[in-house]
Design a protein around this motif. Structure first.
Motif, short mmCIF file in Angstrom:
data_model
loop_
_atom_site.label_atom_id
_atom_site.label_comp_id
_atom_site.label_asym_id
_atom_site.label_seq_id
_atom_site.Cartn_x
_atom_site.Cartn_y
_atom_site.Cartn_z
N PRO A 117 -11.90 -10.93 0.11
CA PRO A 117 -11.84 -9.50 -0.72
C PRO A 117 -13.08 -8.88 -0.80
O PRO A 117 -14.24 -9.46 -1.24
CB PRO A 117 -11.30 -10.06 -2.04
CG PRO A 117 -10.74 -11.03 -2.10
CD PRO A 117 -11.28 -12.09 -0.72
N LEU A 119 -14.92 -6.64 -2.59
CA LEU A 119 -15.69 -6.68 -3.74
C LEU A 119 -16.22 -8.03 -4.11
O LEU A 119 -17.26 -8.37 -4.54
CB LEU A 119 -15.02 -6.26 -5.09
CG LEU A 119 -15.77 -5.68 -6.31
CD1 LEU A 119 -17.03 -4.89 -5.93
CD2 LEU A 119 -15.44 -5.43 -7.34
N HIS A 274 -8.03 1.04 7.87
CA HIS A 274 -7.89 0.94 6.29
C HIS A 274 -8.92 0.25 5.85
O HIS A 274 -9.51 -0.51 6.22
CB HIS A 274 -6.63 -0.21 6.21
CG HIS A 274 -6.49 -0.53 5.02
ND1 HIS A 274 -5.23 0.39 4.50
CD2 HIS A 274 -6.80 -1.27 4.31
CE1 HIS A 274 -5.27 -0.47 3.19
NE2 HIS A 274 -6.12 -1.22 3.02
N VAL B 244 0.42 -2.65 4.52
CA VAL B 244 -0.35 -1.89 3.38
C VAL B 244 -0.33 -2.68 2.18
O VAL B 244 -1.61 -2.99 1.59
CB VAL B 244 0.22 -0.42 3.22
CG1 VAL B 244 -0.73 0.00 2.01
CG2 VAL B 244 0.04 0.35 4.40
N LEU B 247 -2.75 -5.74 2.52
CA LEU B 247 -4.22 -5.48 2.61
C LEU B 247 -4.80 -4.99 1.04
O LEU B 247 -5.88 -5.19 1.06
CB LEU B 247 -4.44 -4.06 3.50
CG LEU B 247 -4.34 -4.43 5.02
CD1 LEU B 247 -4.29 -3.27 5.87
CD2 LEU B 247 -5.60 -5.46 5.45
N ASP B 248 -3.71 -4.27 0.53
CA ASP B 248 -4.13 -4.07 -0.87
C ASP B 248 -4.33 -5.00 -1.76
O ASP B 248 -5.19 -4.73 -2.82
CB ASP B 248 -3.12 -2.90 -1.27
CG ASP B 248 -3.55 -1.47 -0.79
OD1 ASP B 248 -4.63 -1.15 -0.07
OD2 ASP B 248 -2.70 -0.60 -1.12
N GLY B 250 -6.33 -7.38 -1.61
CA GLY B 250 -7.65 -7.61 -1.33
C GLY B 250 -8.64 -6.72 -2.48
O GLY B 250 -9.41 -7.07 -3.20
N MET B 253 -7.85 -7.55 -6.01
CA MET B 253 -8.64 -8.80 -6.46
C MET B 253 -9.96 -8.23 -6.99
O MET B 253 -10.52 -8.67 -7.89
CB MET B 253 -9.01 -9.54 -5.33
CG MET B 253 -7.60 -10.23 -4.74
SD MET B 253 -7.47 -11.93 -5.65
CE MET B 253 -5.76 -12.18 -5.15
N GLY B 254 -10.60 -7.23 -6.39
CA GLY B 254 -11.94 -6.75 -6.66
C GLY B 254 -11.61 -5.82 -8.02
O GLY B 254 -12.53 -5.85 -8.78
N SER B 255 -10.52 -4.89 -8.08
CA SER B 255 -10.23 -4.11 -9.30
C SER B 255 -10.05 -4.97 -10.28
O SER B 255 -10.47 -4.72 -11.49
CB SER B 255 -8.94 -3.27 -9.02
OG SER B 255 -9.20 -2.77 -7.73
N VAL B 257 -11.42 -7.57 -11.22
CA VAL B 257 -12.81 -7.96 -11.88
C VAL B 257 -13.26 -6.84 -12.71
O VAL B 257 -13.73 -6.94 -13.95
CB VAL B 257 -13.64 -8.31 -10.77
CG1 VAL B 257 -15.04 -8.51 -11.53
CG2 VAL B 257 -13.43 -9.33 -9.95
N ILE B 291 -10.39 -17.12 -6.38
CA ILE B 291 -9.92 -15.71 -6.00
C ILE B 291 -9.77 -15.58 -4.58
O ILE B 291 -8.79 -15.05 -4.21
CB ILE B 291 -11.17 -14.63 -6.41
CG1 ILE B 291 -11.13 -14.79 -8.11
CG2 ILE B 291 -10.57 -13.28 -6.16
CD1 ILE B 291 -11.97 -13.77 -8.84
N GLY B 292 -10.82 -15.92 -3.63
CA GLY B 292 -10.83 -16.12 -2.30
C GLY B 292 -9.50 -16.75 -1.81
O GLY B 292 -8.67 -16.26 -1.00
N TYR B 295 -6.26 -14.71 -2.14
CA TYR B 295 -6.15 -13.58 -1.16
C TYR B 295 -5.76 -14.29 0.26
O TYR B 295 -4.76 -13.53 0.88
CB TYR B 295 -7.46 -12.99 -1.22
CG TYR B 295 -7.32 -11.75 -0.31
CD1 TYR B 295 -6.56 -10.57 -0.37
CD2 TYR B 295 -8.36 -11.65 0.88
CE1 TYR B 295 -6.46 -9.89 0.63
CE2 TYR B 295 -8.34 -10.66 1.72
CZ TYR B 295 -7.39 -9.72 1.38
OH TYR B 295 -7.49 -8.72 2.41
N ILE B 296 -6.43 -15.37 0.78
CA ILE B 296 -6.07 -15.54 1.82
C ILE B 296 -4.58 -15.97 1.92
O ILE B 296 -3.88 -15.97 2.88
CB ILE B 296 -7.01 -16.76 2.25
CG1 ILE B 296 -8.46 -16.17 2.37
CG2 ILE B 296 -6.55 -17.69 3.57
CD1 ILE B 296 -9.55 -17.40 2.70
N ASN B 299 -2.17 -13.28 1.94
CA ASN B 299 -2.50 -12.82 3.18
C ASN B 299 -1.37 -13.50 4.37
O ASN B 299 -0.77 -12.83 4.92
CB ASN B 299 -3.67 -12.60 3.87
CG ASN B 299 -4.30 -11.32 3.66
OD1 ASN B 299 -3.54 -10.27 3.52
ND2 ASN B 299 -5.56 -11.15 3.69
#
Lengths: 275, 318
Positions: A117, A119, A274, B244, B247-248, B250, B253-255, B257, B291-292, B295-296, B299
């Motif tokens: 990710p 961030l 994207h 979409v 992809l979002d 990812g 995950m940042g948001s 935080v 967290i990573g 995400y993986i 995906n």
């Protein structure tokens, strides 16, 4: 290139972009007040003649701080993508030209980094390098690099099969000549247009880092730092947060509107690039 | 679904995971003040530092350190947190569950609202509904979380309204009502940018499909419009939406935080920011790896779902 047709998105985008960008640039040359001068007698002043955006919790002039800190926020927005471009473009040109295991390894590695990710990757790099404006630019650049490389590589492979590239190689030109003199001019326009979508993202990411205390370090200020400080004192006055948040929202909205318009013109679907 | 496609995606997921561990390890090793300095403070003598480094195994070559770290991590052992003096694996578990709830609720809301609004806008292409949805979407994309979150606190969690709590969390078992009240503002902040994004992508996906040849053929053939939309346009546009959404995750995950920090929500993201500011390496490693990994994994699931929805994708990549 199609004939330039009036597009309300482009016009609105530019109108939104001009004031904050001009203020940030003007701030490098001239400021109405010293941005760090405290005036405790006039804390939380509402907008007035001498202070068009009011004053903050230390009585500092908000407009001067917006102008003085603007370049840092814009530097993260432009610097991140620019640095990513400088690294990703030569790499992708070389990969497209050489092909073989180098290209395969680069693309595989790229895909793997892409599955971290953005961030989180940015924060990891800040952990490694330490918190500062320069490191924030580097971290943002590294984090968006894989996406940039995909765009650049797609453009480079389109150019690599062109006849003029084959002709240059048959002439016996050096690899660097073929890369930078023959291919580069042809991939720059699409890469820059597609890469422009990262500006809005990078400005937000940079301001987020500053907001979290991991970008620009106080007493220096940028828009993210100002927003953090203004929210902490928002119960006392709403003027500082309006002054600090307005420029960044205008810039992001402006970049998005203008960027969408330019990409539609260039016939690029947002899906492909994207963020 | 072809077995080759399945294996290929799984192999890619494992490779990504390995690259993630290398990146995490390198970034936490580049840190100027190493673990020994953090432990003993700046005033420690060189001799004492050397001693602690040897005890912690920091004097070994990097690859050896990496492999031993990876081996321990695979067994769920992330060492001890220096700042909190507790086992890291015990420390990350409750915040992990809290973050999972927050991210899960946000993701479902984004998926449902984003796709519904995107389809509605596309079906009303060029009319008022379309314009209204697009305008809202531009607004959502342009207001960063750290502006929207505090704004929501100011409106809904401050006098005079004070409808919702401004920070913290309550576990579901303690009181579902209270749990929900604590979730609303963070979820709303998380959703704004992402819904806007999904709306735009879904809208253009539906528009692209509805302008295609085979939809034209179906219409000219005289099929009722409702049937064309439900049976021919939407199933095909759904693949775009799933891509979409994947992809979002990812971005989500940042948001998470940022949002956890704004709302003082006791989750993994907030723990990670704490670990960064207190230079607690073991904790940074565990948080980022968790967290990573999610995400993986997400995906991977999304890739497989896409291959299942659209066999052509699976065939191409097999």
């Amino acid at each position: 290139m199609t004939v330039l047709r009036f597009d309300p998105r482009l016009a609105t985008g530019l109108i939104l972009l001009v004031p904050p960008v001009m203020l940030a640039l003007l701030g490098l040359l001239w400021l109405p007040h010293d941005p760090n001068a405290m005036d405790l007698a006039h804390r939380y002043a509402a907008p007035s003649g001498p202070h068009p955006l009011g004053t903050d919790l230390y009585g500092r002039d908000v407009l001067s701080r917006v102008m003085a800190g603007g370049w840092r926020s814009l530097a993260m927005g432009i610097g991140g993508p620019a640095l990513a471009l400088v690294v990703a473009v030569p790499l992708s040109l070389l990969a497209a030209l050489k092909g073989g295991w180098f290209e395969q390894a680069l693309l595989r590695l790229n895909d793997a980094v892409l599955s971290i990710p953005t961030l989180i990757l940015t924060l990891l790099i800040i952990v490694g390098l330490g918190a500062s404006l320069m490191n924030a630019v580097i971290a943002i650049a590294v984090a968006i690099m894989p996406k940039f490389l995909r765009i650049a590589h797609a453009a480079a492979t389109r150019v690599a099969i062109e006849e003029f590239v084959a002709a240059a190689r048959i002439r016996g030109e050096r690899t660097s000549y073929v890369m930078f003199r023959e291919m580069l001019p042809n991939i720059m326009p699409p890469v820059i247009v597609e890469g422009s979508i990262f500006i809005g993202f990078s400005i937000t990411a940079g301001a987020t880092l500053s907001y979290l205390g991991l970008g620009t370090q106080p007493p220096a200020a940028d828009w993210g730092v100002m927003i953090k400080q203004s929210w902490d004192s928002v119960r006392s006055s709403v003027w500082p947060i309006i002054g600090a948040a307005l420029p960044i929202v205008m810039v992001i909205l402006g970049v998005n509107l203008a960027g969408d318009s330019l990409q539609d013109r260039a016939g690029i679907s947002k899906e492909k690039a994207h963020v | 679904m072809p077995v080759r496609f399945f294996l290929r995606r799984v192999a890619f997921g494992v490779t990504s995971l390995l690259v993630l561990t290398v990146v995490i390890f390198l970034c936490t090793q580049l840190l100027p003040g190493d673990a020994a300095t953090v432990l003993l403070g700046d005033t420690a003598t060189d001799q004492a530092l050397e001693e602690v480094r040897r005890q912690l195994g920091l004097d070994r070559p990097l690859p050896v350190q990496y492999l031993s770290w990876l081996g321990n991590a695979l067994q769920g052992d992330f060492g001890r947190s220096m700042a909190l003096n507790q086992s890291v694996s015990a420390l990350v578990w409750p915040p992990f569950l809290a973050s999972l709830q927050l991210a899960g609720i946000a993701f479902v809301s984004v998926a449902v609202l984003g796709i519904a609004m995107g389809v509605a806008a596309a079906l009303a292409h060029g009319r008022k509904t379309d314009w209204a949805v697009l305008t809202v979407a531009y607004g959502g994309i342009s207001v960063p979380e750290f502006v929207l979150g505090p704004l929501l606190i100011l409106i809904f969690a401050s006098p005079p309204l004070q409808l919702l709590p401004s920070s913290g969390a309550v576990s579901f078992s303690e009181g579902p009502g209270d749990w929900l009240r604590h979730m609303i503002l963070p979820t709303a902040t998380l959703c704004a940018v992402l819904i806007a994004h999904v709306v735009r992508q879904t809208r253009s996906g539906v528009l692209a499909v509805s302008q295609s040849e085979y939809i034209r053929a179906a219409r000219l053939h005289g099929l009722p419009p409702g049937r064309v939309t439900l049976r021919y346009i939407l199933p095909n546009a759904l693949t775009t939406a799933v891509a979409v959404l994947a992809l979002d995750i990812g971005y989500l995950m940042g948001s998470v935080v940022v949002v956890e920090q704004i709302f003082a929500y006791p989750g993994l993201g907030r723990l990670m920011l704490f670990s960064i500011s207190s230079r607690d390496l073991q904790l940074v490693q565990a948080c980022t790896l968790l967290i990573g990994t999610i995400y993986i994994f997400a995906n991977l699931v999304a890739d497989l779902v896409q291959g299942w929805l659209d066999p052509r994708i699976a065939e191409r990549q097999a």
